[in-house]
Motif scaffolding. Structure first.
Motif, short mmCIF file in Angstrom:
data_model
loop_
_atom_site.label_atom_id
_atom_site.label_comp_id
_atom_site.label_asym_id
_atom_site.label_seq_id
_atom_site.Cartn_x
_atom_site.Cartn_y
_atom_site.Cartn_z
N GLU A 10 0.77 -1.16 0.01
CA GLU A 10 -0.11 0.05 0.04
C GLU A 10 1.09 1.19 0.02
O GLU A 10 1.84 1.44 0.83
CB GLU A 10 -0.92 0.05 1.34
N ALA A 11 0.78 1.99 -0.82
CA ALA A 11 1.64 3.31 -1.07
C ALA A 11 1.09 4.46 -0.07
O ALA A 11 1.88 5.19 0.32
CB ALA A 11 1.41 4.03 -2.52
N ALA A 33 4.86 -2.80 2.84
CA ALA A 33 5.71 -2.69 1.49
C ALA A 33 4.88 -1.46 0.91
O ALA A 33 3.93 -1.58 0.57
CB ALA A 33 5.81 -3.76 0.56
N PRO A 34 5.66 -0.38 0.49
CA PRO A 34 4.98 0.61 -0.01
C PRO A 34 4.76 0.65 -1.79
O PRO A 34 3.91 1.50 -2.24
CB PRO A 34 6.06 1.86 0.14
N LEU A 52 -1.73 -8.62 0.49
CA LEU A 52 -2.78 -7.75 0.44
C LEU A 52 -2.40 -6.64 -0.41
O LEU A 52 -1.43 -5.92 0.02
CB LEU A 52 -3.52 -7.17 1.96
N THR A 53 -3.06 -6.27 -1.52
CA THR A 53 -2.38 -5.17 -2.32
C THR A 53 -3.55 -4.26 -2.82
O THR A 53 -4.74 -4.62 -3.01
CB THR A 53 -1.50 -5.68 -3.44
N PRO A 74 -2.07 -16.81 -1.67
CA PRO A 74 -3.35 -15.92 -1.77
C PRO A 74 -2.96 -14.58 -1.65
O PRO A 74 -2.03 -14.02 -1.03
CB PRO A 74 -3.88 -16.33 -0.32
N VAL A 75 -3.64 -13.80 -2.82
CA VAL A 75 -3.33 -12.39 -3.00
C VAL A 75 -4.80 -11.85 -3.16
O VAL A 75 -5.51 -12.27 -4.08
CB VAL A 75 -2.69 -12.20 -4.42
#
Length: 126
Positions: A10-11, A33-34, A52-53, A74-75
């Motif tokens: 997530e940015a 992670a950004p 999770l994105t 899993p995404v």
């Protein structure tokens, strides 16, 4: 089930920290992670139970790269602007599921548990 190890991509730092805090309160271990490039480095270094994105322009290439590395990871795509077309595109690119934001953390944990449990059973028998 053991505590889930999740990677949130997530940015938006505020959004990432909120999701992380909510999931950690429910027993998950969460790394953030950004962007997808940093997330791929993380995935090379540390095992995770799920990703999770956010649905951003790089998400579909990121999903395809994850599938090359691990076809069963899993995404879940999280998005504020879900359409049927974008959901279908995400699933074709390799997403396990797509959820609209904001997602209640209990719903997220339940969903992830449903995807992670079968994967854990397979990895223990392999």
């Amino acid at each position: 089930m053991d505590s889930m190890q999740l990677l949130v991509v997530e940015a938006d730092e505020h959004e990432a920290n909120l999701l992380k805090a909510n999931l950690e309160r429910r027993g998950a271990r969460v790394s953030v992670a950004p962007n997808p490039a940093v997330a791929l480095e993380w995935l090379d270094a540390e095992p995770v139970d799920a990703v999770l994105t956010d649905l951003d322009p790089a998400a579909f290439a990121f999903l395809r790269e994850i599938r090359v590395r691990d076809a069963t990871l899993p995404v879940v795509i999280l998005t504020e602007h879900a359409t049927i077309e974008r959901a279908a595109e995400g699933i074709r690119a390799g997403a396990t599921d797509l959820l609209p934001k904001p997602v209640h953390p209990d719903v997220m944990i339940s969903l992830l548990d449903r995807w992670i449990r079968p994967r854990s059973s397979v990895s223990r028998t392999a």
